[in-house]
Scaffold this active site. Structure first.
Site, mmCIF file in Angstrom:
data_model
loop_
_atom_site.group_PDB
_atom_site.id
_atom_site.type_symbol
_atom_site.label_atom_id
_atom_site.label_comp_id
_atom_site.label_asym_id
_atom_site.label_seq_id
_atom_site.Cartn_x
_atom_site.Cartn_y
_atom_site.Cartn_z
ATOM 1 N N ARG A 55 -16.109 -68.897 50.646
ATOM 2 C CA ARG A 55 -16.436 -68.804 49.209
ATOM 3 C C ARG A 55 -17.948 -68.804 48.978
ATOM 4 O O ARG A 55 -18.437 -69.377 47.998
ATOM 5 C CB ARG A 55 -15.802 -69.953 48.409
ATOM 6 C CG ARG A 55 -14.317 -70.039 48.493
ATOM 7 C CD ARG A 55 -13.600 -68.844 47.882
ATOM 8 N NE ARG A 55 -12.196 -68.912 48.188
ATOM 9 C CZ ARG A 55 -11.648 -68.380 49.286
ATOM 10 N NH1 ARG A 55 -12.384 -67.685 50.141
ATOM 11 N NH2 ARG A 55 -10.370 -68.504 49.510
ATOM 12 N N SER A 62 -8.855 -72.483 41.709
ATOM 13 C CA SER A 62 -9.292 -73.732 42.346
ATOM 14 C C SER A 62 -10.664 -74.126 41.816
ATOM 15 O O SER A 62 -11.596 -73.334 41.852
ATOM 16 C CB SER A 62 -9.384 -73.548 43.858
ATOM 17 O OG SER A 62 -8.097 -73.299 44.372
ATOM 18 N N GLU A 98 -16.189 -74.954 43.200
ATOM 19 C CA GLU A 98 -16.173 -73.532 43.542
ATOM 20 C C GLU A 98 -16.573 -72.737 42.293
ATOM 21 O O GLU A 98 -17.242 -71.718 42.380
ATOM 22 C CB GLU A 98 -14.753 -73.142 43.988
ATOM 23 C CG GLU A 98 -14.608 -71.666 44.318
ATOM 24 C CD GLU A 98 -13.217 -71.344 44.870
ATOM 25 O OE1 GLU A 98 -12.646 -72.151 45.628
ATOM 26 O OE2 GLU A 98 -12.705 -70.258 44.522
HETATM 27 C C1 LIG Z 1 -5.347 -68.225 38.212
HETATM 28 C C2 LIG Z 1 -6.519 -67.998 39.142
HETATM 29 C C3 LIG Z 1 -6.305 -67.914 40.509
HETATM 30 C C4 LIG Z 1 -7.374 -67.699 41.387
HETATM 31 N N1 LIG Z 1 -7.143 -67.615 42.721
HETATM 32 C C5 LIG Z 1 -8.169 -67.361 43.565
HETATM 33 C C6 LIG Z 1 -7.936 -67.217 44.977
HETATM 34 O O1 LIG Z 1 -6.826 -67.269 45.469
HETATM 35 N N2 LIG Z 1 -9.015 -67.009 45.784
HETATM 36 C C7 LIG Z 1 -10.281 -66.911 45.286
HETATM 37 O O2 LIG Z 1 -11.223 -66.689 46.068
HETATM 38 N N3 LIG Z 1 -10.521 -67.034 43.955
HETATM 39 C C8 LIG Z 1 -9.509 -67.260 43.099
HETATM 40 N N4 LIG Z 1 -9.766 -67.396 41.751
HETATM 41 C C9 LIG Z 1 -11.152 -67.383 41.263
HETATM 42 C C10 LIG Z 1 -11.704 -65.996 40.861
HETATM 43 O O3 LIG Z 1 -10.655 -65.107 40.502
HETATM 44 C C11 LIG Z 1 -12.563 -65.371 41.968
HETATM 45 O O4 LIG Z 1 -13.679 -66.176 42.288
HETATM 46 C C12 LIG Z 1 -13.059 -63.973 41.568
HETATM 47 O O5 LIG Z 1 -13.658 -63.363 42.676
HETATM 48 C C13 LIG Z 1 -14.060 -63.984 40.413
HETATM 49 O O6 LIG Z 1 -14.220 -62.642 39.979
HETATM 50 P P1 LIG Z 1 -14.674 -62.333 38.478
HETATM 51 O O7 LIG Z 1 -14.826 -60.873 38.330
HETATM 52 O O8 LIG Z 1 -13.775 -63.002 37.512
HETATM 53 O O9 LIG Z 1 -16.109 -63.028 38.495
HETATM 54 P P2 LIG Z 1 -16.779 -63.887 37.337
HETATM 55 O O10 LIG Z 1 -15.999 -65.136 37.122
HETATM 56 O O11 LIG Z 1 -17.034 -63.026 36.160
HETATM 57 O O12 LIG Z 1 -18.147 -64.271 38.061
HETATM 58 C C14 LIG Z 1 -18.141 -65.116 39.204
HETATM 59 C C15 LIG Z 1 -19.518 -65.031 39.874
HETATM 60 O O13 LIG Z 1 -19.713 -63.717 40.363
HETATM 61 C C16 LIG Z 1 -20.906 -63.158 39.834
HETATM 62 N N5 LIG Z 1 -20.710 -61.722 39.635
HETATM 63 C C17 LIG Z 1 -19.681 -61.096 38.992
HETATM 64 N N6 LIG Z 1 -19.850 -59.766 39.050
HETATM 65 C C18 LIG Z 1 -21.006 -59.533 39.726
HETATM 66 C C19 LIG Z 1 -21.726 -58.360 40.098
HETATM 67 N N7 LIG Z 1 -21.289 -57.131 39.810
HETATM 68 N N8 LIG Z 1 -22.883 -58.507 40.796
HETATM 69 C C20 LIG Z 1 -23.343 -59.747 41.118
HETATM 70 N N9 LIG Z 1 -22.709 -60.895 40.781
HETATM 71 C C21 LIG Z 1 -21.545 -60.791 40.108
HETATM 72 C C22 LIG Z 1 -21.120 -63.893 38.511
HETATM 73 O O14 LIG Z 1 -22.483 -63.850 38.107
HETATM 74 C C23 LIG Z 1 -20.658 -65.288 38.890
HETATM 75 O O15 LIG Z 1 -21.666 -65.998 39.540
HETATM 76 C C24 LIG Z 1 -8.705 -67.597 40.854
HETATM 77 C C25 LIG Z 1 -8.908 -67.659 39.475
HETATM 78 C C26 LIG Z 1 -7.831 -67.837 38.622
HETATM 79 C C27 LIG Z 1 -8.083 -67.886 37.127
#
Ligand SMILES: Cc1cc2nc3c(=O)[nH]c(=O)nc-3n(C[C@H](O)[C@H](O)[C@H](O)COP(=O)(O)OP(=O)(O)OC[C@H]3O[C@@H](n4cnc5c(N)ncnc54)[C@H](O)[C@@H]3O)c2cc1C
Length: 305
Positions: free
Chosen positions: A175, A224, A294
């Site tokens: 992560r 998480s 996380e």
């Molecule tokens: C129900 C649920 C289940 C989940 N299960 C998992 C799982 O199994 N495994 C897991 O790893 N995660 C899980 N997550 C967490 C999450 O989905 C991941 O971390 C995901 O990768 C975040 O993507 P996002 O587009 O929503 O990023 P955001 O939440 O919008 O951003 C997260 C971070 O990424 C950065 N970011 C986003 N886009 C860019 C870009 N284009 N360039 C540079 N930085 C960027 C943001 O600035 C921020 O720091 C879960 C979340 C939920 C709600």
């Protein structure tokens, strides 16, 4: 930003640039105060033009689907760039690699890879975010991880310059993704998979059903909250500290999975942040282990009236 600059800016990017946009509309916890500027570019040229025009001292945040973000109640000073619904190309190139834009939802990558008969990409189905967020977090699920599949990424810097970086330029861990420089956002990635003609939607559905049985999917959460400490599970430590079901305001440690904190609809970001801090304190007192969030916590606390 000076008032005159703000006016120029607003006129130039009209229709794509919103002022004081509530971040609660863009996070899976459904909390967060306003972003000063919220920009949904038309395309990558528009994005580059925006970055060139943005004064260097204005803070910049990238947001995908907000599924790993806690934005505080006072909101974000500066500009937010959203990729979801904007950078959305997903195709195969002449070498058979997958070219995927940062705003593509991970679930779409998983489904499309099944159609193409390549993998492993099932794990993307468990990540409810965009590829950009998955790259930033090295997101993973069901034993797979984002950066295992990455060959190279395309990035854009604060001045709007685009370049390609090889996967080896990033330090990748659980992560964690440490970029070679701080001021770049992800535009796209080239992902490599192997032939998987037997991969099917039934396997994917089975994985998701299993997950639904153990996690509060469908409730407002960020997945998480804490990373797992080496050799242990955050959920086990929280549960054995007696914290399942504990509540502060509208924030609650999920009775279904202790490493999830859910918003029952009435939580503020401050409730969620207080509950995160409380869980950390109690787990450390009980087990001697400091849990590390996380989830990314950003923005300003609400000002008192
Ligand atoms: C129900 C649920 C289940 C989940 N299960 C998992 C799982 O199994 N495994 C897991 O790893 N995660 C899980 N997550 C967490 C999450 O989905 C991941 O971390 C995901 O990768 C975040 O993507 P996002 O587009 O929503 O990023 P955001 O939440 O919008 O951003 C997260 C971070 O990424 C950065 N970011 C986003 N886009 C860019 C870009 N284009 N360039 C540079 N930085 C960027 C943001 O600035 C921020 O720091 C879960 C979340 C939920 C709600």
């Amino acid at each position: 930003m000076a008032a005159a600059t703000v006016r120029d800016f607003g006129a130039r990017f009209a229709g794509r640039l919103r002022r004081d946009e509530p971040m609660s509309r863009h996070t899976s916890w459904h909390v967060g105060g306003p972003a000063d500027f919220f920009f949904a570019p038309r395309d990558r040229d528009d994005l580059a033009a925006f970055l060139r025009a943005l004064p260097a001292d204005v803070p910049l945040y990238w947001v995908g689907l907000g599924s790993n973000l806690l934005v505080r109640d006072g909101g974000l000073r500066g500009a937010v760039i959203v990729t979801h619904g904007v950078l959305s190309r997903l195709e195969r190139d002449a070498d058979g690699d997958v070219r995927c834009d940062a705003g593509v939802p991970c679930a779409r990558i998983a489904r499309q890879c099944i159609r193409w008969g390549i993998g492993p990409a099932d794990f993307f189905a468990g990540i409810p975010g965009t590829l950009g967020g998955a790259l930033a977090m090295n997101a993973g699920a069901f034993g797979g991880e984002t950066w295992t599949q990455v060959v190279e990424v395309e990035v854009i810097d604060r001045a709007g310059a685009i370049r390609v970086r090889q996967a080896g330029e990033y330090q990748i861990g659980y992560r964690r993704c440490t970029p070679p420089v701080d001021d770049e956002g992800f535009l796209s990635a080239r992902l490599r998979f192997a032939p998987r003609p037997d991969a099917g939607n039934e396997q994917l559905r089975a994985l998701l059903v299993r997950r639904r049985d153990t996690q509060p999917i469908g409730e407002w959460s960020c997945g998480s909250v804490f990373t797992n400490p080496p050799g242990d599970h955050a959920a086990r430590l929280i549960e054995t500290a007696g914290l399942k079901g504990l509540r502060i305001g509208g924030a609650c440690v999920s009775p279904k999975h202790a490493n999830f904190i859910v918003n029952d609809g009435g939580a503020s970001a401050a409730d969620l942040e207080r509950l995160i801090a409380h869980v950390q304190q109690v787990v450390e007192a009980k087990h001697g282990i400091r849990l590390l969030p996380e989830v990314r916590v950003v923005g300003e606390a609400a000002r008192c009236a």
